[in-house]
Design an enzyme around this catalytic site. Structure first.
Site, mmCIF file in Angstrom:
data_model
loop_
_atom_site.group_PDB
_atom_site.id
_atom_site.type_symbol
_atom_site.label_atom_id
_atom_site.label_comp_id
_atom_site.label_asym_id
_atom_site.label_seq_id
_atom_site.Cartn_x
_atom_site.Cartn_y
_atom_site.Cartn_z
ATOM 1 N N HIS A 339 -24.578 1.607 -3.589
ATOM 2 C CA HIS A 339 -23.560 2.229 -2.720
ATOM 3 C C HIS A 339 -24.090 3.469 -1.979
ATOM 4 O O HIS A 339 -23.347 4.068 -1.187
ATOM 5 C CB HIS A 339 -22.323 2.632 -3.534
ATOM 6 C CG HIS A 339 -21.430 1.474 -3.875
ATOM 7 N ND1 HIS A 339 -21.716 0.579 -4.883
ATOM 8 C CD2 HIS A 339 -20.259 1.064 -3.336
ATOM 9 C CE1 HIS A 339 -20.762 -0.325 -4.954
ATOM 10 N NE2 HIS A 339 -19.857 -0.057 -4.029
ATOM 11 N N GLY A 340 -25.319 3.869 -2.262
ATOM 12 C CA GLY A 340 -25.882 5.040 -1.578
ATOM 13 C C GLY A 340 -24.996 6.269 -1.789
ATOM 14 O O GLY A 340 -24.442 6.468 -2.876
ATOM 15 N N GLU A 364 -20.276 6.835 -32.431
ATOM 16 C CA GLU A 364 -20.330 5.758 -33.427
ATOM 17 C C GLU A 364 -21.758 5.244 -33.638
ATOM 18 O O GLU A 364 -21.999 4.044 -33.710
ATOM 19 C CB GLU A 364 -19.347 4.647 -33.063
ATOM 20 C CG GLU A 364 -17.922 5.181 -33.112
ATOM 21 C CD GLU A 364 -16.848 4.121 -33.103
ATOM 22 O OE1 GLU A 364 -17.118 3.017 -33.597
ATOM 23 O OE2 GLU A 364 -15.757 4.425 -32.623
HETATM 24 C C1 LIG Z 1 -16.640 12.039 -26.966
HETATM 25 C C2 LIG Z 1 -17.009 11.911 -28.412
HETATM 26 C C3 LIG Z 1 -16.084 11.373 -29.307
HETATM 27 C C4 LIG Z 1 -16.378 11.327 -30.675
HETATM 28 N N1 LIG Z 1 -15.416 10.878 -31.560
HETATM 29 C C5 LIG Z 1 -15.608 11.045 -32.894
HETATM 30 C C6 LIG Z 1 -14.544 10.795 -33.830
HETATM 31 O O1 LIG Z 1 -13.434 10.377 -33.457
HETATM 32 N N2 LIG Z 1 -14.773 11.057 -35.139
HETATM 33 C C7 LIG Z 1 -15.964 11.504 -35.600
HETATM 34 O O2 LIG Z 1 -16.078 11.721 -36.810
HETATM 35 N N3 LIG Z 1 -17.006 11.738 -34.753
HETATM 36 C C8 LIG Z 1 -16.852 11.528 -33.408
HETATM 37 N N4 LIG Z 1 -17.880 11.782 -32.526
HETATM 38 C C9 LIG Z 1 -19.156 12.259 -33.047
HETATM 39 C C10 LIG Z 1 -20.317 11.307 -32.805
HETATM 40 O O3 LIG Z 1 -20.217 10.192 -33.647
HETATM 41 C C11 LIG Z 1 -21.615 12.111 -32.996
HETATM 42 O O4 LIG Z 1 -21.718 12.992 -31.869
HETATM 43 C C12 LIG Z 1 -22.830 11.246 -33.100
HETATM 44 O O5 LIG Z 1 -22.830 10.518 -34.312
HETATM 45 C C13 LIG Z 1 -24.144 12.058 -33.008
HETATM 46 O O6 LIG Z 1 -24.121 13.169 -33.847
HETATM 47 P P1 LIG Z 1 -24.535 14.611 -33.260
HETATM 48 O O7 LIG Z 1 -23.768 14.821 -32.012
HETATM 49 O O8 LIG Z 1 -24.359 15.604 -34.352
HETATM 50 O O9 LIG Z 1 -26.041 14.490 -32.884
HETATM 51 P P2 LIG Z 1 -27.281 14.698 -33.888
HETATM 52 O O10 LIG Z 1 -27.077 13.901 -35.118
HETATM 53 O O11 LIG Z 1 -27.538 16.144 -34.036
HETATM 54 O O12 LIG Z 1 -28.452 14.070 -33.038
HETATM 55 C C14 LIG Z 1 -29.021 14.717 -31.900
HETATM 56 C C15 LIG Z 1 -30.052 13.788 -31.293
HETATM 57 O O13 LIG Z 1 -31.092 13.537 -32.250
HETATM 58 C C16 LIG Z 1 -31.195 12.148 -32.491
HETATM 59 N N5 LIG Z 1 -31.494 11.923 -33.901
HETATM 60 C C17 LIG Z 1 -30.772 12.336 -34.966
HETATM 61 N N6 LIG Z 1 -31.350 11.929 -36.105
HETATM 62 C C18 LIG Z 1 -32.474 11.242 -35.742
HETATM 63 C C19 LIG Z 1 -33.486 10.564 -36.467
HETATM 64 N N7 LIG Z 1 -33.443 10.479 -37.802
HETATM 65 N N8 LIG Z 1 -34.490 9.985 -35.767
HETATM 66 C C20 LIG Z 1 -34.528 10.070 -34.409
HETATM 67 N N9 LIG Z 1 -33.591 10.676 -33.670
HETATM 68 C C21 LIG Z 1 -32.562 11.249 -34.334
HETATM 69 C C22 LIG Z 1 -29.835 11.562 -32.121
HETATM 70 O O14 LIG Z 1 -29.923 10.184 -31.842
HETATM 71 C C23 LIG Z 1 -29.479 12.406 -30.924
HETATM 72 O O15 LIG Z 1 -30.147 11.913 -29.796
HETATM 73 C C24 LIG Z 1 -17.641 11.779 -31.143
HETATM 74 C C25 LIG Z 1 -18.584 12.273 -30.232
HETATM 75 C C26 LIG Z 1 -18.283 12.361 -28.895
HETATM 76 C C27 LIG Z 1 -19.304 12.934 -27.956
#
Ligand SMILES: Cc1cc2nc3c(=O)[nH]c(=O)nc-3n(C[C@H](O)[C@H](O)[C@H](O)COP(=O)(O)OP(=O)(O)OC[C@H]3O[C@@H](n4cnc5c(N)ncnc54)[C@H](O)[C@@H]3O)c2cc1C
Length: 387
Positions: A339-340, A364
């Site tokens: 869509h540019g 999740e």
């Molecule tokens: C809009 C939204 C809605 C949500 N809804 C809910 C909800 O209803 N209930 C709920 O309980 N949670 C909810 N969450 C939380 C969500 O499940 C977490 O944000 C997610 O599991 C990642 O955890 P974190 O943000 O702490 O990232 P972190 O665990 O800190 O990870 C940061 C980064 O490091 C990477 N990483 C972590 N561990 C490793 C590893 N061992 N090896 C390689 N890479 C790794 C991750 O993949 C990510 O890229 C929600 C999040 C958002 C953004």
């Protein structure tokens, strides 16, 4: 082997497709206007009216057991239905559904939490993530201390979907520090908002912001334990596993609609005297997207089908979620590119989908965590390559 949908599946798909086209898509322009003015895309009243219309058309409680008045459609049909709902970005879901783990409640818990949720009278949220524990959910520190016949909960949860307007939360807290992170250490509690937890909305790049929840000496009666004391992680995994295939299912519908937009635009926009659709660069974007949507669909339906057979679908659901998350983001990016400059405007909904689909790679279970568990299954031989 059968790749086609059954007559019944086609009938349900077509009914939902028609409902989405007639009732949901017409709300899109208003939804965008509302969201851009900082309001919810559809009001609670509009959502209720839509759900009532859907109910009169027979759609209510698509996953709810029949003894609770639901349709009990099963995972495959659910994937088919969600794919249709995903064709619109209007945040619509059929009414009459409840979190699967609430069916594990006592009779009294079902009366107070499950039934009002099914009736649309109450809203729930699911809270495991904390500021210091996301992917590593076993690192949660929110605690529940026993005092007499009650528990006192302290701690903070973050990113909780519907946390701003939920009437009660299924919250996971450490009840045995020694066993923390293992079976026996974490318990799930049903906690009404009026028991004292507070919520604070979190502004995100998406349109339905989650919330932080604060528990400061919140007293919860012992009978509000959901399931068994100390076995909350099993419930949390049950909640997450039951829903994992639904996320890619919805993304398939969104990508199909986006690809249609890209294809329509390519067929009408000319540059240098030729339609975009005659350029190989554009054709390849369309071809790659079509192939990837097909692969997303098959992975998702397989994950749903395995669940329907009562078999362990975790590996398949991880694959479907990982692939759909990565590919949906590539597809929306390509459609924006086709869509540019128009793709980058707020006149079209592509940028909205762009922001929404980004979440699929995070919540999740992030891409990295899905990869970790897929690789672990292969490396440990839990899943045989080629099986
Ligand atoms: C809009 C939204 C809605 C949500 N809804 C809910 C909800 O209803 N209930 C709920 O309980 N949670 C909810 N969450 C939380 C969500 O499940 C977490 O944000 C997610 O599991 C990642 O955890 P974190 O943000 O702490 O990232 P972190 O665990 O800190 O990870 C940061 C980064 O490091 C990477 N990483 C972590 N561990 C490793 C590893 N061992 N090896 C390689 N890479 C790794 C991750 O993949 C990510 O890229 C929600 C999040 C958002 C953004």
């Amino acid at each position: 082997m059968e790749f086609g949908l059954s007559e019944e599946q086609v009938a349900v798909r077509d009914t939902v497709r028609t409902f989405v086209r007639r009732e949901v898509m017409p709300l899109e322009a208003e939804c965008l206007r509302n969201e851009r003015a900082g309001r919810p895309g559809v009001s609670a009243e509009q959502l209720r009216q839509l759900q009532d219309k859907a109910r009169s058309a027979g759609f209510w409680g698509i996953n709810t057991p029949e003894e609770y008045g639901g349709m009990a459609l099963g995972p495959v049909m659910t994937a088919i239905v969600l794919r249709e709902l995903g064709r619109s970005f209007v945040p619509f879901n059929f009414g009459g559904s409840a979190d699967n783990i609430l069916y594990r409640g006592t009779e009294e818990q079902k009366q107070r939490y499950l039934l009002p949720l099914l009736a649309g009278e109450r809203k729930s949220c699911f809270a495991i993530t904390e500021p210091g524990a996301g992917s590593d959910a076993r690192a949660i520190t929110t605690s529940a201390r026993k005092e007499g016949d009650s528990y006192v909960i302290n701690g903070e949860k973050t990113f909780i979907t519907r946390g701003t307007d939920a009437d009660f939360v299924m919250v996971f807290a450490v009840t045995d520090k020694e066993k923390k992170g293992a079976d026996g250490g974490v318990t799930c509690f049903l906690v009404d908002r009026d028991m004292g937890w507070k919520s604070e909305p979190i502004d995100t790049m998406g349109e339905w912001g989650p919330a932080a929840l604060v528990f400061d000496d919140v007293v919860v009666p012992e009978e509000n334990i959901l399931g068994e004391l100390g076995y909350g992680f099993r419930l949390a995994m049950e909640w997450i596993n039951a829903g994992r295939f639904t996320l890619p299912a919805r993304a398939v519908g969104s990508c199909e609609r986006l690809l249609q937009m890209g294809s329509d635009y390519a067929n009408t926009r000319s540059t240098f005297g030729q339609l975009l659709s005659q350029r190989q660069a554009i054709q390849w974007m369309i071809a790659d997207s079509a192939v990837e949507i097909e692969a997303m669909t098959l992975l998702t339906l397989k994950a749903a089908w395995l669940l329907e057979q009562g078999t362990d679908n975790r590996h398949a659901a991880s694959m479907a979620k990982l692939y759909a998350g990565v590919k949906a983001n590539e597809i929306v990016d390509r459609v924006l590119q086709i869509h540019g400059g128009m793709g980058y405007t707020r006149e079209l909904p592509i940028e909205r989908w762009y922001r929404e689909l980004r979440l699929l790679r995070i919540y999740e279970g992030t891409d990295e965590i899905q990869r970790q568990s897929i690789a672990r299954n292969i490396l440990k031989g839990n899943v045989k390559i080629g099986s």
